[in-house]
Design a protein around this motif. Structure first.
Motif, PDB file in Angstrom:
ATOM      1  N   VAL A 106       0.835  -1.199   0.000  1.00 28.86           N
ATOM      2  CA  VAL A 106       0.000   0.000   0.000  1.00 28.86           C
ATOM      3  C   VAL A 106       0.871   1.251   0.000  1.00 28.86           C
ATOM      4  CG1 VAL A 106      -1.612   1.345   1.416  1.00 28.86           C
ATOM      5  CG2 VAL A 106      -2.012  -1.103   1.053  1.00 28.86           C
ATOM      6  N   ALA A 107       1.984   1.227   0.725  1.00 29.79           N
ATOM      7  CA  ALA A 107       2.854   2.404   0.850  1.00 29.79           C
ATOM      8  C   ALA A 107       3.440   2.862  -0.478  1.00 29.79           C
ATOM      9  CB  ALA A 107       3.976   2.119   1.845  1.00 29.79           C
ATOM     10  N   ALA A 108       3.431   2.010  -1.472  1.00 32.20           N
ATOM     11  CA  ALA A 108       3.949   2.380  -2.786  1.00 32.20           C
ATOM     12  C   ALA A 108       2.924   3.144  -3.623  1.00 32.20           C
ATOM     13  CB  ALA A 108       4.391   1.130  -3.537  1.00 32.20           C
ATOM     14  N   LYS A 109       1.678   3.172  -3.196  1.00 35.29           N
ATOM     15  CA  LYS A 109       0.611   3.810  -3.980  1.00 35.29           C
ATOM     16  C   LYS A 109       0.712   5.330  -3.869  1.00 35.29           C
ATOM     17  CE  LYS A 109      -1.255  -0.013  -5.356  1.00 35.29           C
ATOM     18  NZ  LYS A 109      -1.144  -0.436  -6.751  1.00 35.29           N
ATOM     19  N   THR A 110       0.748   6.004  -5.001  1.00 38.06           N
ATOM     20  CA  THR A 110       0.903   7.456  -5.029  1.00 38.06           C
ATOM     21  C   THR A 110      -0.393   8.215  -4.782  1.00 38.06           C
ATOM     22  OG1 THR A 110       0.614   7.500  -7.430  1.00 38.06           O
ATOM     23  CG2 THR A 110       2.883   7.315  -6.599  1.00 38.06           C
ATOM     24  N   CYS A 111      -1.523   7.519  -4.775  1.00 40.82           N
ATOM     25  CA  CYS A 111      -2.808   8.190  -4.570  1.00 40.82           C
ATOM     26  C   CYS A 111      -3.163   8.365  -3.098  1.00 40.82           C
ATOM     27  CB  CYS A 111      -3.925   7.411  -5.269  1.00 40.82           C
ATOM     28  SG  CYS A 111      -4.230   5.767  -4.572  1.00 40.82           S
ATOM     29  N   LEU A 112      -2.321   7.901  -2.205  1.00 39.03           N
ATOM     30  CA  LEU A 112      -2.627   7.958  -0.770  1.00 39.03           C
ATOM     31  C   LEU A 112      -2.666   9.391  -0.258  1.00 39.03           C
ATOM     32  CD1 LEU A 112      -0.332   5.087   0.525  1.00 39.03           C
ATOM     33  CD2 LEU A 112      -2.821   5.038   0.340  1.00 39.03           C
ATOM     34  N   PRO A 113      -3.565   9.661   0.673  1.00 33.62           N
ATOM     35  CA  PRO A 113      -3.572  10.984   1.311  1.00 33.62           C
ATOM     36  C   PRO A 113      -2.293  11.186   2.129  1.00 33.62           C
ATOM     37  CG  PRO A 113      -5.535   9.711   1.916  1.00 33.62           C
ATOM     38  CD  PRO A 113      -4.634   8.803   1.154  1.00 33.62           C
ATOM     39  N   LEU A 114      -1.917  12.440   2.292  1.00 35.19           N
ATOM     40  CA  LEU A 114      -0.698  12.772   3.024  1.00 35.19           C
ATOM     41  C   LEU A 114      -0.698  12.185   4.433  1.00 35.19           C
ATOM     42  CD1 LEU A 114       2.009  14.220   3.140  1.00 35.19           C
ATOM     43  CD2 LEU A 114       0.781  16.312   3.761  1.00 35.19           C
ATOM     44  N   ALA A 115      -1.812  12.241   5.125  1.00 39.18           N
ATOM     45  CA  ALA A 115      -1.872  11.713   6.497  1.00 39.18           C
ATOM     46  C   ALA A 115      -1.547  10.218   6.528  1.00 39.18           C
ATOM     47  CB  ALA A 115      -3.244  11.971   7.108  1.00 39.18           C
ATOM     48  N   THR A 116      -2.010   9.482   5.532  1.00 36.62           N
ATOM     49  CA  THR A 116      -1.719   8.047   5.470  1.00 36.62           C
ATOM     50  C   THR A 116      -0.238   7.819   5.189  1.00 36.62           C
ATOM     51  OG1 THR A 116      -3.968   7.584   4.702  1.00 36.62           O
ATOM     52  CG2 THR A 116      -2.318   5.885   4.306  1.00 36.62           C
ATOM     53  N   LEU A 117       0.318   8.563   4.249  1.00 32.65           N
ATOM     54  CA  LEU A 117       1.746   8.434   3.954  1.00 32.65           C
ATOM     55  C   LEU A 117       2.604   8.779   5.171  1.00 32.65           C
ATOM     56  CD1 LEU A 117       1.806   9.988   0.381  1.00 32.65           C
ATOM     57  CD2 LEU A 117       2.381   7.618   0.967  1.00 32.65           C
ATOM     58  N   GLU A 118       2.224   9.819   5.889  1.00 32.92           N
ATOM     59  CA  GLU A 118       2.991  10.212   7.083  1.00 32.92           C
ATOM     60  C   GLU A 118       2.954   9.123   8.150  1.00 32.92           C
ATOM     61  OE1 GLU A 118       1.316  14.051   8.024  1.00 32.92           O
ATOM     62  OE2 GLU A 118       2.913  15.068   6.911  1.00 32.92           O
ATOM     63  N   ARG A 119       1.808   8.495   8.317  1.00 33.23           N
ATOM     64  CA  ARG A 119       1.700   7.407   9.294  1.00 33.23           C
ATOM     65  C   ARG A 119       2.560   6.227   8.857  1.00 33.23           C
ATOM     66  NH1 ARG A 119      -1.757   3.849   8.675  1.00 33.23           N
ATOM     67  NH2 ARG A 119      -3.416   5.160   7.828  1.00 33.23           N
ATOM     68  N   LEU A 120       2.502   5.873   7.579  1.00 34.26           N
ATOM     69  CA  LEU A 120       3.295   4.758   7.076  1.00 34.26           C
ATOM     70  C   LEU A 120       4.800   5.054   7.150  1.00 34.26           C
ATOM     71  CD1 LEU A 120       1.094   3.770   4.013  1.00 34.26           C
ATOM     72  CD2 LEU A 120       1.451   2.412   6.099  1.00 34.26           C
ATOM     73  N   ALA A 121       5.180   6.314   7.080  1.00 38.10           N
ATOM     74  CA  ALA A 121       6.595   6.689   7.175  1.00 38.10           C
ATOM     75  C   ALA A 121       7.191   6.398   8.541  1.00 38.10           C
ATOM     76  CB  ALA A 121       6.774   8.168   6.835  1.00 38.10           C
ATOM     77  N   THR A 122       6.335   6.196   9.528  1.00 34.67           N
ATOM     78  CA  THR A 122       6.808   5.874  10.881  1.00 34.67           C
ATOM     79  C   THR A 122       6.401   4.454  11.281  1.00 34.67           C
ATOM     80  OG1 THR A 122       4.836   6.834  11.901  1.00 34.67           O
ATOM     81  CG2 THR A 122       6.734   8.295  11.591  1.00 34.67           C
ATOM     82  N   ASP A 123       6.084   3.628  10.316  1.00 36.10           N
ATOM     83  CA  ASP A 123       5.650   2.252  10.559  1.00 36.10           C
ATOM     84  C   ASP A 123       6.724   1.463  11.298  1.00 36.10           C
ATOM     85  OD1 ASP A 123       3.299   0.400   9.310  1.00 36.10           O
ATOM     86  OD2 ASP A 123       5.149  -0.771   9.532  1.00 36.10           O
ATOM     87  N   ALA A 124       6.302   0.447  12.021  1.00 36.72           N
ATOM     88  CA  ALA A 124       7.241  -0.410  12.744  1.00 36.72           C
ATOM     89  C   ALA A 124       8.116  -1.221  11.795  1.00 36.72           C
ATOM     90  CB  ALA A 124       6.476  -1.353  13.674  1.00 36.72           C
ATOM     91  N   SER A 125       7.629  -1.491  10.591  1.00 35.04           N
ATOM     92  CA  SER A 125       8.369  -2.287   9.607  1.00 35.04           C
ATOM     93  C   SER A 125       9.219  -1.381   8.719  1.00 35.04           C
ATOM     94  CB  SER A 125       7.389  -3.072   8.737  1.00 35.04           C
ATOM     95  OG  SER A 125       8.048  -3.609   7.609  1.00 35.04           O
ATOM     96  N   ILE A 126      10.507  -1.663   8.643  1.00 40.21           N
ATOM     97  CA  ILE A 126      11.387  -0.869   7.789  1.00 40.21           C
ATOM     98  C   ILE A 126      11.044  -1.092   6.321  1.00 40.21           C
ATOM     99  CG2 ILE A 126      13.307  -2.507   7.616  1.00 40.21           C
ATOM    100  CD1 ILE A 126      13.461   1.340   8.003  1.00 40.21           C
ATOM    101  N   GLU A 127      10.495  -2.248   5.973  1.00 35.64           N
ATOM    102  CA  GLU A 127      10.065  -2.502   4.600  1.00 35.64           C
ATOM    103  C   GLU A 127       8.994  -1.500   4.176  1.00 35.64           C
ATOM    104  OE1 GLU A 127       8.033  -6.002   1.848  1.00 35.64           O
ATOM    105  OE2 GLU A 127       8.304  -6.362   3.983  1.00 35.64           O
TER     106      GLU A 127
END
Length: 148
Positions: free
Chosen positions: A52-73
């Motif tokens: 999901v993190a590779a999808k460019t249509c994601l809202p900024l809030a979702t991308l920001e949350r994924l940027a701090t995900d527990a998984s480095i992948e």
């Protein structure tokens, strides 16, 4: 989180997280799908969150949350997401760079052209001081290309 694939709401089957992760890469990446992907961004399987993190249509809030995900992948996939790199502020990108060398390498090698010029200036300075020589070398290769 249960994911079900249905045809005409009559025939359905449950999809396992591994199969879903494989399918996500084939699904469209347009704004009409953003809600679907945002919902999947909270899936407990990091493999799905990474796709999901590779999808460019994601809202900024979702991308920001994924940027701090527990998984480095997951974080690495965000680092490779052009929308994230265009939208993130300096602090978010610096946080990601400091988190793992693989993220720093991704950004040094591929993502600097997509950043706001003011953000990229600070990021380049951070990368020039990185402990890992591979990160510094990747940045120097980019600098050499720009000078030609």
């Amino acid at each position: 989180m249960q994911i079900t694939l249905a045809i005409n709401q009559q025939h359905s089957m449950d999809i396992g997280y591994s199969e879903l992760a494989d399918l996500i890469g084939f699904f469209n990446d347009n704004p009409s799908s953003a809600g679907f992907y945002s919902e999947l961004s909270t899936h407990p399987a990091s493999q799905i969150r990474a796709e999901v993190a590779a999808k460019t249509c994601l809202p900024l809030a979702t991308l920001e949350r994924l940027a701090t995900d527990a998984s480095i992948e997951v974080v690495l996939k965000v680092a490779g997401n052009k929308t994230a790199m265009q939208s993130f502020d300096t602090d978010k990108i610096l946080y990601m760079i400091r988190r793992d060398v693989s993220v720093a390498l991704e950004i040094a090698r591929y993502q600097l052209p997509y950043m706001n010029p003011f953000v990229s200036e600070v990021v380049i300075e951070e990368l020039r001081q990185h402990d890992d020589p591979n990160v510094r070398d990747a940045l120097n290769v980019e600098d050499d290309i720009e000078e030609d």
